[in-house]
Design a protein around this motif. Structure first.
Motif, mmCIF file in Angstrom:
data_model
loop_
_atom_site.group_PDB
_atom_site.id
_atom_site.type_symbol
_atom_site.label_atom_id
_atom_site.label_comp_id
_atom_site.label_asym_id
_atom_site.label_seq_id
_atom_site.Cartn_x
_atom_site.Cartn_y
_atom_site.Cartn_z
ATOM 1 N N ALA A 80 50.434 47.605 36.637
ATOM 2 C CA ALA A 80 48.993 47.874 36.556
ATOM 3 C C ALA A 80 48.214 46.599 36.214
ATOM 4 O O ALA A 80 47.186 46.294 36.834
ATOM 5 N N LEU A 81 48.693 45.848 35.221
ATOM 6 C CA LEU A 81 48.029 44.591 34.875
ATOM 7 C C LEU A 81 48.180 43.584 36.006
ATOM 8 O O LEU A 81 47.227 42.852 36.337
ATOM 9 N N GLY A 82 49.344 43.559 36.613
ATOM 10 C CA GLY A 82 49.560 42.667 37.745
ATOM 11 C C GLY A 82 48.595 42.938 38.881
ATOM 12 O O GLY A 82 48.111 42.002 39.526
ATOM 13 N N ARG A 83 48.291 44.207 39.116
ATOM 14 C CA ARG A 83 47.341 44.534 40.187
ATOM 15 C C ARG A 83 45.947 44.036 39.858
ATOM 16 O O ARG A 83 45.213 43.596 40.755
ATOM 17 N N GLN A 84 45.545 44.120 38.588
ATOM 18 C CA GLN A 84 44.238 43.572 38.207
ATOM 19 C C GLN A 84 44.175 42.072 38.498
ATOM 20 O O GLN A 84 43.188 41.565 39.042
ATOM 21 N N ARG A 85 45.233 41.383 38.140
ATOM 22 C CA ARG A 85 45.265 39.929 38.368
ATOM 23 C C ARG A 85 45.317 39.604 39.854
ATOM 24 O O ARG A 85 44.657 38.674 40.328
ATOM 25 N N PHE A 86 46.129 40.359 40.578
ATOM 26 C CA PHE A 86 46.336 40.090 42.003
ATOM 27 C C PHE A 86 45.075 40.363 42.820
ATOM 28 O O PHE A 86 44.676 39.552 43.669
ATOM 29 N N PHE A 87 44.434 41.515 42.568
ATOM 30 C CA PHE A 87 43.317 41.937 43.409
ATOM 31 C C PHE A 87 41.951 41.495 42.887
ATOM 32 O O PHE A 87 41.053 41.219 43.689
ATOM 33 N N ARG A 88 41.774 41.420 41.566
ATOM 34 C CA ARG A 88 40.429 41.247 41.021
ATOM 35 C C ARG A 88 40.180 39.917 40.312
ATOM 36 O O ARG A 88 39.062 39.397 40.355
ATOM 37 N N PHE A 89 41.181 39.414 39.605
ATOM 38 C CA PHE A 89 40.932 38.277 38.722
ATOM 39 C C PHE A 89 41.098 36.929 39.417
ATOM 40 O O PHE A 89 40.615 35.918 38.903
ATOM 41 N N ARG A 90 41.792 36.887 40.545
ATOM 42 C CA ARG A 90 41.994 35.619 41.243
ATOM 43 C C ARG A 90 40.972 35.498 42.363
ATOM 44 O O ARG A 90 40.901 36.326 43.261
ATOM 45 N N ASP A 91 40.155 34.472 42.301
ATOM 46 C CA ASP A 91 39.200 34.180 43.368
ATOM 47 C C ASP A 91 39.765 33.103 44.284
ATOM 48 O O ASP A 91 40.432 32.165 43.829
ATOM 49 N N TRP A 92 39.471 33.248 45.568
ATOM 50 C CA TRP A 92 39.959 32.324 46.592
ATOM 51 C C TRP A 92 38.780 31.708 47.341
ATOM 52 O O TRP A 92 37.799 32.408 47.630
ATOM 53 N N PRO A 93 38.847 30.427 47.697
ATOM 54 C CA PRO A 93 37.819 29.844 48.553
ATOM 55 C C PRO A 93 37.948 30.411 49.965
ATOM 56 O O PRO A 93 39.013 30.306 50.583
ATOM 57 N N LEU A 94 36.889 31.029 50.457
ATOM 58 C CA LEU A 94 36.941 31.657 51.785
ATOM 59 C C LEU A 94 35.570 31.638 52.440
ATOM 60 O O LEU A 94 34.601 32.163 51.885
ATOM 61 N N ALA A 95 35.496 31.033 53.605
ATOM 62 C CA ALA A 95 34.282 31.059 54.433
ATOM 63 C C ALA A 95 33.037 30.654 53.648
ATOM 64 O O ALA A 95 31.978 31.268 53.750
ATOM 65 N N GLY A 96 33.169 29.598 52.845
ATOM 66 C CA GLY A 96 32.025 29.056 52.129
ATOM 67 C C GLY A 96 31.677 29.760 50.836
ATOM 68 O O GLY A 96 30.608 29.516 50.272
ATOM 69 N N ARG A 97 32.560 30.621 50.355
ATOM 70 C CA ARG A 97 32.313 31.315 49.093
ATOM 71 C C ARG A 97 33.616 31.383 48.299
ATOM 72 O O ARG A 97 34.665 30.968 48.779
ATOM 73 N N SER A 98 33.542 31.956 47.117
ATOM 74 C CA SER A 98 34.718 32.224 46.315
ATOM 75 C C SER A 98 34.805 33.734 46.148
ATOM 76 O O SER A 98 33.828 34.373 45.736
ATOM 77 N N ILE A 99 35.976 34.334 46.481
ATOM 78 C CA ILE A 99 36.038 35.786 46.541
ATOM 79 C C ILE A 99 37.440 36.279 46.188
ATOM 80 O O ILE A 99 38.439 35.614 46.485
ATOM 81 N N SER A 100 37.503 37.431 45.539
ATOM 82 C CA SER A 100 38.791 38.060 45.223
ATOM 83 C C SER A 100 39.240 38.921 46.398
ATOM 84 O O SER A 100 38.439 39.284 47.278
ATOM 85 N N LEU A 101 40.514 39.304 46.388
ATOM 86 C CA LEU A 101 41.000 40.217 47.422
ATOM 87 C C LEU A 101 40.270 41.557 47.346
ATOM 88 O O LEU A 101 39.954 42.169 48.383
ATOM 89 N N HIS A 102 39.992 42.022 46.129
ATOM 90 C CA HIS A 102 39.256 43.275 45.969
ATOM 91 C C HIS A 102 37.904 43.198 46.657
ATOM 92 O O HIS A 102 37.520 44.101 47.424
ATOM 93 N N ASP A 103 37.162 42.131 46.409
ATOM 94 C CA ASP A 103 35.835 42.017 47.007
ATOM 95 C C ASP A 103 35.906 41.732 48.499
ATOM 96 O O ASP A 103 35.032 42.169 49.258
ATOM 97 N N LEU A 104 36.929 41.029 48.942
ATOM 98 C CA LEU A 104 37.100 40.803 50.375
ATOM 99 C C LEU A 104 37.284 42.143 51.092
ATOM 100 O O LEU A 104 36.707 42.376 52.162
ATOM 101 N N GLU A 105 38.059 43.023 50.488
ATOM 102 C CA GLU A 105 38.269 44.336 51.098
ATOM 103 C C GLU A 105 37.014 45.202 51.011
ATOM 104 O O GLU A 105 36.577 45.776 52.016
#
Length: 227
Positions: A80-105
């Motif tokens: 459960a904690l791993g999913r928070q880190r994996f999907f929400r807490f890590r932001d990635w540089p993408l298409a001129g912005r910084s975004i998490s997997l959660h927000d990308l989806e």
């Protein structure tokens, strides 16, 4: 924004063809491939995407590549904690912005109004759909997404249909994203489009089945990367 190298899926396509077999990912091979890190880096600059199909293909590929990168960086959705880190807490540089997997989806892909993304974006887990052994491309996107939908719906590990008891044992993906599938009238009606068994399809189209949910397996979908 200028068209950037991130729009070209060829480097990712070559990696997927070489290192993904039946949805199983050889993470050590991605770990060893300089072309993978180069592809992830190429996703960062702003890009111009010519229409919805190109947007979908670009962002689906980006999601899958960043999910792989997250595993290689030591993240894991297995707890459960791993999913928070994996999907929400890590932001990635993408298409001129910084975004998490959660927000990308939820803020980029889902608003494009294509429910089949849920069979194409892969969260590095066993109960996810299979990671396709090729990148998505705008010119063939509809056929690729249809193929993914049919493969997922008819995979007995992910979805099972008991005709005797009229019970559909379904992936929790259909519960979590219920509203995305309801344009068809119901989840059952949506699934009926893709079920191979004609009798089951007819009964699902009439909402004749009782639904039970298959517990999601968050274990890794392949060979773990080296520590």
């Amino acid at each position: 924004p200028a068209r950037g190298a991130g729009v070209d899926p060829a480097p990712f396509d070559a990696l997927l063809r070489a290192h993904v077999r039946a949805g199983q990912v050889d993470y050590p091979a991605f770990q060893d491939a300089p072309s993978f890190r180069a592809y992830v880096a190429s996703l960062a600059p702003a890009v111009q995407l010519a229409g919805r199909s190109e947007e979908l293909a670009f962002y689906i590929n980006a999601y899958n590549a960043l999910a792989i990168a997250g595993i290689l960086d030591g993240l894991s959705p297995s707890t459960a904690l791993g999913r928070q880190r994996f999907f929400r807490f890590r932001d990635w540089p993408l298409a001129g912005r910084s975004i998490s997997l959660h927000d990308l989806e939820h803020r980029v892909l889902r608003p494009l109004g294509e429910p089949r993304i849920h069979f194409a974006i892969i969260c590095a887990s066993r109960s996810c759909p299979f990671l396709r052994s090729e990148a998505y491309v705008a010119a063939r996107l509809d056929a690729q997404l249809d193929s993914q939908a049919r493969a997922f719906v008819n995979d007995r590990f992910r979805n099972r249909f008991d005709k005797a008891t009229k019970t559909a044992h379904l992936s929790e993906i259909f519960k979590w994203f219920d509203e995305d599938f309801r344009a068809a009238g119901s989840v059952q009606k949506y699934i009926a489009r893709y079920v191979d068994d004609a009798d089951v399809a007819r009964e699902l189209a009439a909402d004749a089945y009782r639904i039970e949910w298959i517990a999601y397996d968050w274990g890794l979908n392949g060979t773990p990367p080296r520590p």
